[in-house]
Design a protein around this motif. Structure first.
Motif, PDB file in Angstrom:
ATOM      1  N   MET A  46       0.851  -1.183   0.000  1.00 37.64           N
ATOM      2  CA  MET A  46       0.000   0.000   0.000  1.00 37.64           C
ATOM      3  C   MET A  46       0.894   1.244   0.000  1.00 37.64           C
ATOM      4  N   SER A  47       0.918   1.963  -1.126  1.00 43.36           N
ATOM      5  CA  SER A  47       1.827   3.098  -1.259  1.00 43.36           C
ATOM      6  C   SER A  47       1.203   4.365  -0.697  1.00 43.36           C
ATOM      7  N   LYS A  48       2.043   5.341  -0.425  1.00 44.82           N
ATOM      8  CA  LYS A  48       1.569   6.645   0.050  1.00 44.82           C
ATOM      9  C   LYS A  48       0.867   7.386  -1.076  1.00 44.82           C
ATOM     10  N   ALA A  49      -0.215   8.082  -0.733  1.00 49.91           N
ATOM     11  CA  ALA A  49      -0.975   8.815  -1.738  1.00 49.91           C
ATOM     12  C   ALA A  49      -0.191  10.003  -2.260  1.00 49.91           C
ATOM     13  N   GLN A  50      -0.343  10.264  -3.552  1.00 53.54           N
ATOM     14  CA  GLN A  50       0.193  11.478  -4.168  1.00 53.54           C
ATOM     15  C   GLN A  50      -0.926  12.342  -4.728  1.00 53.54           C
ATOM     16  N   GLU A  51      -2.137  11.839  -4.623  1.00 51.33           N
ATOM     17  CA  GLU A  51      -3.343  12.530  -5.064  1.00 51.33           C
ATOM     18  C   GLU A  51      -4.513  11.873  -4.347  1.00 51.33           C
ATOM     19  N   THR A  52      -5.722  12.330  -4.609  1.00 56.74           N
ATOM     20  CA  THR A  52      -6.896  11.701  -4.016  1.00 56.74           C
ATOM     21  C   THR A  52      -7.169  10.373  -4.715  1.00 56.74           C
ATOM     22  N   VAL A  53      -7.189   9.283  -3.939  1.00 57.33           N
ATOM     23  CA  VAL A  53      -7.420   7.951  -4.504  1.00 57.33           C
ATOM     24  C   VAL A  53      -8.328   7.146  -3.580  1.00 57.33           C
ATOM     25  N   LEU A  54      -9.055   6.218  -4.185  1.00 57.69           N
ATOM     26  CA  LEU A  54      -9.796   5.223  -3.429  1.00 57.69           C
ATOM     27  C   LEU A  54      -9.145   3.879  -3.702  1.00 57.69           C
ATOM     28  N   GLU A  55      -8.497   3.324  -2.687  1.00 52.95           N
ATOM     29  CA  GLU A  55      -7.880   2.005  -2.810  1.00 52.95           C
ATOM     30  C   GLU A  55      -8.915   0.933  -2.494  1.00 52.95           C
ATOM     31  N   ILE A  56      -8.976  -0.099  -3.340  1.00 52.27           N
ATOM     32  CA  ILE A  56      -9.953  -1.171  -3.188  1.00 52.27           C
ATOM     33  C   ILE A  56      -9.199  -2.472  -2.943  1.00 52.27           C
ATOM     34  N   ASP A  57      -9.379  -3.034  -1.766  1.00 54.43           N
ATOM     35  CA  ASP A  57      -8.634  -4.211  -1.331  1.00 54.43           C
ATOM     36  C   ASP A  57      -9.419  -5.475  -1.672  1.00 54.43           C
ATOM     37  N   LEU A  58      -9.003  -6.164  -2.722  1.00 52.41           N
ATOM     38  CA  LEU A  58      -9.708  -7.370  -3.152  1.00 52.41           C
ATOM     39  C   LEU A  58      -9.528  -8.533  -2.176  1.00 52.41           C
ATOM     40  N   LYS A  59      -8.434  -8.559  -1.440  1.00 54.55           N
ATOM     41  CA  LYS A  59      -8.258  -9.598  -0.416  1.00 54.55           C
ATOM     42  C   LYS A  59      -9.307  -9.436   0.686  1.00 54.55           C
ATOM     43  N   ALA A  60      -9.606  -8.193   1.033  1.00 51.48           N
ATOM     44  CA  ALA A  60     -10.650  -7.937   2.030  1.00 51.48           C
ATOM     45  C   ALA A  60     -12.011  -8.361   1.483  1.00 51.48           C
ATOM     46  N   LEU A  61     -12.250  -8.099   0.199  1.00 56.23           N
ATOM     47  CA  LEU A  61     -13.498  -8.522  -0.432  1.00 56.23           C
ATOM     48  C   LEU A  61     -13.649 -10.043  -0.349  1.00 56.23           C
ATOM     49  N   LYS A  62     -12.582 -10.754  -0.660  1.00 58.52           N
ATOM     50  CA  LYS A  62     -12.614 -12.222  -0.576  1.00 58.52           C
ATOM     51  C   LYS A  62     -12.901 -12.678   0.849  1.00 58.52           C
ATOM     52  N   HIS A  63     -12.252 -12.041   1.815  1.00 61.55           N
ATOM     53  CA  HIS A  63     -12.485 -12.381   3.219  1.00 61.55           C
ATOM     54  C   HIS A  63     -13.955 -12.205   3.581  1.00 61.55           C
ATOM     55  N   ASN A  64     -14.554 -11.093   3.180  1.00 58.30           N
ATOM     56  CA  ASN A  64     -15.953 -10.822   3.513  1.00 58.30           C
ATOM     57  C   ASN A  64     -16.884 -11.836   2.852  1.00 58.30           C
ATOM     58  N   PHE A  65     -16.613 -12.131   1.588  1.00 60.78           N
ATOM     59  CA  PHE A  65     -17.419 -13.110   0.863  1.00 60.78           C
ATOM     60  C   PHE A  65     -17.352 -14.472   1.561  1.00 60.78           C
ATOM     61  N   GLU A  66     -16.153 -14.892   1.915  1.00 57.41           N
ATOM     62  CA  GLU A  66     -15.993 -16.205   2.544  1.00 57.41           C
ATOM     63  C   GLU A  66     -16.618 -16.241   3.935  1.00 57.41           C
ATOM     64  N   HIS A  67     -16.535 -15.130   4.664  1.00 57.30           N
ATOM     65  CA  HIS A  67     -17.164 -15.074   5.990  1.00 57.30           C
ATOM     66  C   HIS A  67     -18.681 -15.204   5.869  1.00 57.30           C
ATOM     67  N   LEU A  68     -19.272 -14.465   4.949  1.00 60.26           N
ATOM     68  CA  LEU A  68     -20.720 -14.527   4.779  1.00 60.26           C
ATOM     69  C   LEU A  68     -21.157 -15.892   4.250  1.00 60.26           C
ATOM     70  N   LYS A  69     -20.373 -16.461   3.326  1.00 67.50           N
ATOM     71  CA  LYS A  69     -20.678 -17.796   2.811  1.00 67.50           C
ATOM     72  C   LYS A  69     -20.649 -18.841   3.917  1.00 67.50           C
ATOM     73  N   SER A  70     -19.777 -18.646   4.892  1.00 66.46           N
ATOM     74  CA  SER A  70     -19.645 -19.623   5.983  1.00 66.46           C
ATOM     75  C   SER A  70     -20.910 -19.695   6.830  1.00 66.46           C
ATOM     76  N   LYS A  71     -21.776 -18.710   6.725  1.00 66.79           N
ATOM     77  CA  LYS A  71     -23.028 -18.697   7.480  1.00 66.79           C
ATOM     78  C   LYS A  71     -24.132 -19.510   6.802  1.00 66.79           C
ATOM     79  N   LEU A  72     -23.866 -19.947   5.564  1.00 65.59           N
ATOM     80  CA  LEU A  72     -24.904 -20.578   4.756  1.00 65.59           C
ATOM     81  C   LEU A  72     -24.741 -22.089   4.696  1.00 65.59           C
ATOM     82  N   LYS A  73     -25.827 -22.762   4.377  1.00 63.93           N
ATOM     83  CA  LYS A  73     -25.742 -24.177   4.043  1.00 63.93           C
ATOM     84  C   LYS A  73     -25.072 -24.318   2.678  1.00 63.93           C
TER      85      LYS A  73
END
Length: 368
Positions: free
Chosen positions: A1-28
């Motif tokens: 994760m680099s230091k910003a040089q302008e206004t940016v929105l960083e999107i963490d796909l590893k976090a997305l995967k974590h959330n998906f897998e956590h929610l999936k774990s609640k399902l049959k």
């Protein structure tokens, strides 16, 4: 994760995967997962989010409007896409892109059946929305016979799913209301499936429904905000990771004397010597005026810096008195520690509103 040089929105796909897998774990194992990627992927990047989730074997996608679904198809999404709020003027485009409409009242239902018939469609997938208490969109329970009578006279469409929407699934003080909604939906689908020669998918749960009402998971669940890292409660937020980090830089530092003012309408008046910093982000980027005048804050080197004066279209000013920083330094608007939910709460709103408001002129950076 680099230091910003302008206004940016960083999107963490590893976090997305974590959330998906956590929610999936609640399902049959046989419960399908529908990912909601409307509103530009809740303000992130709908195409990148959907492409990644498709790789993770999500079963379905949902968008609000037809044009959002078209963009996903152009990005290579082949999984089914439910359009939650289609308009008749877009039916031709919807069918051309194999999008699946939610039909929620007699007008839109009859218009689509007629259009599908004219277009010589056969078993085109549709979804029937029922209102069980949210009172936003949906047929009523007593419309079942009417819907069935229409379906029996056409081969142009087939019912892929029937569904409803919980109104207060995150609020356990409203548990009785939610349980009544679930019971109402069960009565609806029992009557519906008795009278029609097919077994449509049943779905009702949003993110909070997934977490709080496992008895209502049915054949499929729908998750939006949970995928992006918010569980609608302090308890559930511990298990999810916000995928977005909005950061910018200090453009200029000012030394402000007593009785000087800052910004439009002289909304801030200094009662003593202080230092301010101007940042290249404003209400055109999604930081609304409600965050100004000491309500919202950002962080610099782990320290809070409150927004002062009125938020401008392209800039905000912050109080950096006592903070060791310089022009060009990185500023965090929100991240996994100082979350969008935390910032939203300072102005009496919710994370949904803040993250979906992030302008598309803000550069997106994917962290893979």
């Amino acid at each position: 994760m680099s230091k910003a040089q302008e206004t940016v929105l960083e999107i963490d796909l590893k976090a997305l995967k974590h959330n998906f897998e956590h929610l999936k774990s609640k399902l049959k194992n046989n419960t399908k997962f529908l990912a909601v990627v409307k509103a530009f992927g809740y303000g992130s990047d709908a195409c990148e989010i959907a492409v990644y989730l498709q790789e993770l074997s999500v079963d379905y996608f949902a968008v609000a409007y037809v044009n959002e679904g078209v963009v996903l198809r152009q990005a290579g999404i082949t999984k089914p896409i439910l359009v939650l709020h289609p308009q008749a003027v877009n039916f031709k485009t919807l069918i051309a892109n194999c999008l699946e409409p939610s039909l929620y009242n007699a007008k839109i239902f009859n218009e689509f059946l007629s259009f599908a018939s004219v277009e010589k469609q056969n078993d085109y997938p549709i979804h029937i929305k029922f209102n069980t208490g949210l009172n936003r969109l949906g047929f009523w329970e007593n419309d079942v016979d009417y819907i069935i009578s229409k379906l029996k006279n056409t081969t142009a469409v087939k019912v892929e799913s029937i569904f409803s929407h919980l109104a207060a699934s995150e609020d356990l003080n409203e548990k009785e209301f939610s349980l009544n909604q679930i019971a109402n939906f069960k009565a609806i689908y029992t009557n519906f499936t008795k009278a029609i020669d097919c077994k449509p998918l049943l779905h009702m749960c949003n993110t909070s429904g997934i977490l709080n009402y496992p008895e209502a998971h049915f054949d499929m669940v729908r998750s939006g905000i949970g995928l992006y890292g918010f569980g609608n409660s302090i308890k559930e937020n511990r298990y999810l990771k916000p995928i977005g980090t909005l950061k910018t830089i200090i453009s200029q530092i000012h030394l402000i004397e007593k009785d000087e003012t800052v910004g439009y309408n002289r909304a801030f008046k200094s009662d003593g010597f202080l230092k301010t910093a101007t940042l290249p982000i404003g209400h055109a980027d999604g930081i609304g005026r409600q965050y100004g005048n000491g309500n919202g804050f950002v962080t610099i080197n782990g320290q809070k810096a409150y927004i002062i004066g009125n938020v401008c279209m392209d800039m905000i000013m912050i109080n950096i008195t006592g903070i060791d920083c310089k022009e060009g330094d990185e500023v965090i608007i929100f991240d996994v520690n100082h979350t969008a939910e935390t910032l939203a709460e300072t102005s009496g709103t919710i994370s949904y509103e803040l993250i979906t408001a992030i302008s598309q002129r803000v550069k997106r950076v994917l962290l893979k």
